[in-house]
Design an enzyme around this catalytic site. Sequence first.
Site, PDB file in Angstrom:
ATOM      1  N   ASN A 164       1.156 -10.545 -12.413  1.00 18.92           N
ATOM      2  CA  ASN A 164      -0.260 -10.568 -12.817  1.00 18.92           C
ATOM      3  C   ASN A 164      -0.461  -9.985 -14.214  1.00 18.92           C
ATOM      4  O   ASN A 164       0.929  -9.430 -14.637  1.00 18.92           O
ATOM      5  CB  ASN A 164      -1.086 -10.003 -11.967  1.00 18.92           C
ATOM      6  CG  ASN A 164      -0.724  -8.748 -11.371  1.00 18.92           C
ATOM      7  OD1 ASN A 164      -0.927  -7.873 -12.159  1.00 18.92           O
ATOM      8  ND2 ASN A 164      -0.444  -8.489 -10.118  1.00 18.92           N
TER       9      ASN A 164
ATOM     10  N   PRO B 168       1.765  -6.230   2.030  1.00 28.00           N
ATOM     11  CA  PRO B 168       1.158  -5.041   2.659  1.00 28.00           C
ATOM     12  C   PRO B 168      -0.030  -4.794   1.588  1.00 28.00           C
ATOM     13  O   PRO B 168      -0.087  -4.677   0.528  1.00 28.00           O
ATOM     14  CB  PRO B 168       2.217  -3.994   2.846  1.00 28.00           C
ATOM     15  CG  PRO B 168       3.117  -4.365   1.968  1.00 28.00           C
ATOM     16  CD  PRO B 168       3.092  -5.966   1.811  1.00 28.00           C
TER      17      PRO B 168
ATOM     18  N   ILE C 129      -1.246  -1.657   0.337  1.00 20.75           N
ATOM     19  CA  ILE C 129      -0.788  -0.487  -0.035  1.00 20.75           C
ATOM     20  C   ILE C 129      -1.592   0.508   0.228  1.00 20.75           C
ATOM     21  O   ILE C 129      -1.312   1.632   0.965  1.00 20.75           O
ATOM     22  CB  ILE C 129      -0.037  -0.388  -1.301  1.00 20.75           C
ATOM     23  CG1 ILE C 129       1.110  -1.270  -1.451  1.00 20.75           C
ATOM     24  CG2 ILE C 129       0.436   1.012  -1.469  1.00 20.75           C
ATOM     25  CD1 ILE C 129       2.016  -1.349  -2.617  1.00 20.75           C
ATOM     26  N   VAL C 130      -2.961   0.588  -0.450  1.00 25.91           N
ATOM     27  CA  VAL C 130      -3.888   1.616  -0.252  1.00 25.91           C
ATOM     28  C   VAL C 130      -4.072   1.994   1.031  1.00 25.91           C
ATOM     29  O   VAL C 130      -4.355   2.815   1.496  1.00 25.91           O
ATOM     30  CB  VAL C 130      -4.728   1.671  -1.469  1.00 25.91           C
ATOM     31  CG1 VAL C 130      -5.823   0.387  -1.012  1.00 25.91           C
ATOM     32  CG2 VAL C 130      -5.750   2.951  -1.445  1.00 25.91           C
TER      33      VAL C 130
ATOM     34  N   PHE D  49      -8.686   0.940  -6.229  1.00 25.53           N
ATOM     35  CA  PHE D  49      -9.480   0.356  -7.546  1.00 25.53           C
ATOM     36  C   PHE D  49      -9.902  -1.016  -6.993  1.00 25.53           C
ATOM     37  O   PHE D  49      -8.732  -1.498  -6.188  1.00 25.53           O
ATOM     38  CB  PHE D  49      -8.481   0.485  -8.697  1.00 25.53           C
ATOM     39  CG  PHE D  49      -8.508   1.656  -9.664  1.00 25.53           C
ATOM     40  CD1 PHE D  49      -8.099   2.642  -9.318  1.00 25.53           C
ATOM     41  CD2 PHE D  49      -9.017   1.360 -10.722  1.00 25.53           C
ATOM     42  CE1 PHE D  49      -8.480   3.803 -10.078  1.00 25.53           C
ATOM     43  CE2 PHE D  49      -9.369   2.463 -11.688  1.00 25.53           C
ATOM     44  CZ  PHE D  49      -8.870   3.596 -11.553  1.00 25.53           C
TER      45      PHE D  49
ATOM     46  N   LYS E 162     -10.644  -0.306   3.922  1.00 25.05           N
ATOM     47  CA  LYS E 162      -9.486   0.149   3.518  1.00 25.05           C
ATOM     48  C   LYS E 162      -9.257   1.616   4.070  1.00 25.05           C
ATOM     49  O   LYS E 162      -8.409   2.053   3.983  1.00 25.05           O
ATOM     50  CB  LYS E 162      -9.111  -0.118   2.026  1.00 25.05           C
ATOM     51  CG  LYS E 162      -8.927  -1.179   1.705  1.00 25.05           C
ATOM     52  CD  LYS E 162      -9.047  -1.255   0.017  1.00 25.05           C
ATOM     53  CE  LYS E 162      -8.853  -2.712  -0.510  1.00 25.05           C
ATOM     54  NZ  LYS E 162      -7.596  -3.427  -0.444  1.00 25.05           N
TER      55      LYS E 162
END
Length: 393
Positions: A208, A304, A306-307, A323, A341
């Site tokens: 990206n 996955p 991650i955060v 973010f 999250k």
Amino acid sequence: MLAGKRILIGIGGGIAVYRVAELVRLLIKAGAEVRCVMTRSACQFVSPLTFEALTGKEVHTELFDLTTERNMGHIQLARWADAVVIAPATANILARLAYGIADDLLTTMMQVNKAPTLLAPAMNSSMWESDATRRNVEALTTRGIRFIGPESGQLACGEEGSGRLSEPENIVSALLPLLTEQTLQDQRWVINAGPTAEAWDAVRLLTNRASGKLGALLASAAAVMGAEVALIAGPGTPDAHPLVKRINVTSADEMLAACIDTAKDANTFIATAAVSDFRFQETHSGKLKRNDTKSMNVELIANPDIVAEVAAMYQRPSHVIAFAAESSNHTGYARSKLEQKGVDAIVANDIGNMGSERAGGWWVTAEREVPIDSESKQAFAEQIIQHIMELES
Ligand SMILES: Cc1cc2nc3c(=O)[nH]c(=O)nc-3n(C[C@H](O)[C@H](O)[C@H](O)COP(=O)(O)O)c2cc1C
């Protein structure tokens, strides 16, 4: 970070004097106010006019000069400075500072100076390794005076070895922590940044537009404020401050492994990376041939989060910040992601920020929602750190 800071540059008589002109230029470009003091030997190598032209200020060279002493003498010069850099710091200057000898303007001023001081030595490697210089460096280090370099490489005298003046950019970087309150001392921060790239075959990738710039700025700012910082960097992430430990990764799986490993005993984890949501179900070691193929279906599988994985760790960092780049309903989506999250705060921003110099967004926690308006990514990074510092531990 250097804007408005008053930096006094002491210039010693070594062959590397000419490289100090670049140091002065960089400091002025960063918004610092610079004054120069040159030793008599330094004036043998480069005329004071060079530094006078660069700084637009009188260059101070003599201790016994009535006019200078009346206008800004050695006492005022020392008190004027927020920080002192001596470059090149000659073997002779190191010896005189170590023994408290005050026999010219620079060394007399240094007897008065209480501002943080950075010495950038440069000399032939035999001089640098001599017993006398070793002892002097040790004595000065014990007194809390900082050193940058010298670096190894080709010396001006043609020999190879340790004794090269550090690069001007590195001297500026080393100066920043000396001018910054060490509010994050004893803290460990982990920041991920940049895009990830998922390989399809030997040459093709799914990635990206993220630049990694904001993550690198956050890492640099936290390191300059005294934190021990690890930057888990995806492809193309710019260099951060030399104090930052950089770990390069490519795929989301590699980034996850590096984040879990480094976040174990961290105080703060900030997830700025634009992690690819998907990767290829099937990958190929060679280059896939196009042949006559007109269309193709490729299966992607989820990567996955991650955060979320870091936030779910048994011994998780006290603060986990995510973010969220959105194109609409920025704070609404951020709020729903907070719980989903398991993070402490979300920085919601617009996808237009990605890869650009623009910055700005919202700081969203369970209790509040604060807009962050910034003129630059640097200011945006500093405001985010401020918000993190205000979180309850
Ligand atoms: C051509 C030349 C190059 C020199 N280069 C260095 C040098 O790189 N580092 C150093 O410590 N001394 C160097 N010296 C020796 C210093 O100039 C000498 O020790 C002088 O007294 C230093 O004065 P200052 O410390 O007041 O600036 C050099 C001398 C000459 C003649």
